[in-house]
Scaffold this active site. Structure first.
Site: not given
Length: 405
Positions: A268, A334, A337, A370, A241, A360
């Site tokens: 975020k 942006h 991404r 994991y 970001r 995310h």
């Protein structure tokens, strides 16, 4: 005989107080000073009491009778009117102290520990600019759905539908907090759900493979600061970001291990994030170190070196290069991404690996842990292969053309 307005007006003060009875224990006391005071004489538990209703002419005859009627109702329940008035006064004082703004700021103070500084500023700025001037000083119990609807429609009217939706959500959260702390009985903002049309989400436009080649040419010809060029190249190679790159500090990087560890407070999702660095990214960072390595920030603001590069710097550079702004493809910083996500998915990389590298949210916390351990090797490989592919796209082909594969 009941009192009349004429009788009250014409009664003159005497040497001693006079009592003009109206019936049912209500009377007007006329004092030698000329003051005329409404009084209600009543009994509770066999003991006589006098309730001071108020003074004439501030309280006229009809108003005095109405207040007397209400006081008699309390007496019939065994409640002293003076005690009831004191309780109402305390309740009103508490309500005046618990204004919408006071409760909202208390709510913000409780919640802000889990917010990013940007989100906190967003909440403070929109509430201060759009809500507090209209209902901030009102007791929170007196703020109605009609008040809030007028506010959010005013915001919607200036074309800021997303802000209107946020203000309704924040107002609802404030009222729920007030209910939980016994300062409100309900959430009037809940009734306004659906009152504002949610604008269609415009997804960040990605670059195609051909446009990446065009971007490389434009970047080579860009006449701005070298640090801005490096920032844009790093955005393409790391697809973090923009705020994560702009506020990056040298202490977060281990160039020998080719690794960037972003702390949780800057993410975020409020979780630390690891960015494996490709060979190309490390080369750019070593070059950048010759420019800003003596400072804490990778990209300090040229006007105020203690602050980071502004949020508009990268987009303005893209605008000058013809990728953003009027009559352009509308590509913003942006969008790097979305560019990486689109092409990597097309190339067949595991979506879990891509999503983890994009940082995310993962709702399953066990799976989150994991993924962080299981996918690191795959992420390192993907990041290097991505950088190699981007480098190949950006190389000029024979005859001056650029590779578009």
């Amino acid at each position: 005989m009941p009192l009349t307005d004429a009788k009250i007006r014409t009664t003159k003060p005497a040497d001693k107080p006079q009592k003009l009875a109206d019936g049912g224990g209500l009377y007007l006391e006329v004092r030698p000073t000329g003051a005329k005071l409404w009084r209600y004489r009543y009994r509770i538990a066999g003991k006589e009491n006098v309730f001071a209703i108020g003074d004439y002419p501030n309280i006229g005859l009809s108003d005095a009778r109405e207040l007397h009627r209400k006081a008699r109702g309390l007496v019939e329940q065994g409640i002293h009117p003076s005690h009831n008035r004191q309780a109402e006064r305390l309740a009103n004082n508490a309500a005046n102290a618990n204004t919408f703004e006071a409760v909202a700021r208390e709510w913000m103070a409780k919640k802000s520990a889990g917010w990013t500084p940007y989100y906190l500023r967003q909440v403070e700025n929109f509430l201060s600019g759009d809500v507090f001037p209209y209902v901030g000083k009102l007791p929170i119990r007196s703020v109605t759905a009609a008040h809030l609807l007028e506010i959010i429609r005013r915001i919607e009217g200036r074309g800021a539908e997303t802000v209107a939706l946020l203000v309704r959500q924040w107002s609802s959260a404030i009222f729920r907090y007030a209910v939980a702390t016994l300062r409100a009985d309900s959430d009037p903002a809940a009734a306004l759900k659906g009152a504002i049309h949610r604008p269609k989400v415009e997804h960040r436009k990605p670059l195609s493979r051909e446009q990446i080649a065009e971007f490389a040419t434009a970047l080579d010809e860009y006449g701005g600061y070298r640090t801005t060029v490096i920032a844009l190249r790093l955005m393409l190679l790391t697809f973090v970001r923009t705020v994560e790159l702009r506020k990056a500090e040298w202490s977060e990087f281990d160039l020998d291990r080719a690794e960037w560890r972003i702390p949780a407070e800057r993410m975020k999702m409020r979780e630390p994030h690891i960015v494996p660095l490709s060979r190309q990214a490390v080369e750019l960072l070593r070059e950048l170190h010759t420019h800003t390595g003596g400072r804490g920030l990778l990209f300090p603001n040229y006007r105020n070196p203690k602050e980071c590069m502004t949020a508009t710097t990268l987009n303005r550079a893209l605008e000058r290069m013809g990728f953003n702004g009027k009559d352009s493809i509308g590509f913003s910083a942006h969008g790097f991404r979305a560019t990486a996500s689109t092409i990597l998915n097309e190339m067949g990389y595991q979506s879990d690996v891509i999503e983890r590298q994009l940082a995310h949210a993962e709702r399953n916390k066990v799976r989150t842990s994991y993924n962080q351990a299981e996918y690191m090797k795959d992420r390192r490989t993907m990041m290097q292969e991505w950088a190699d592919m981007v480098e190949n796209m950006m190389k000029p082909k024979e005859g001056g053309e650029q590779c578009q594969d």
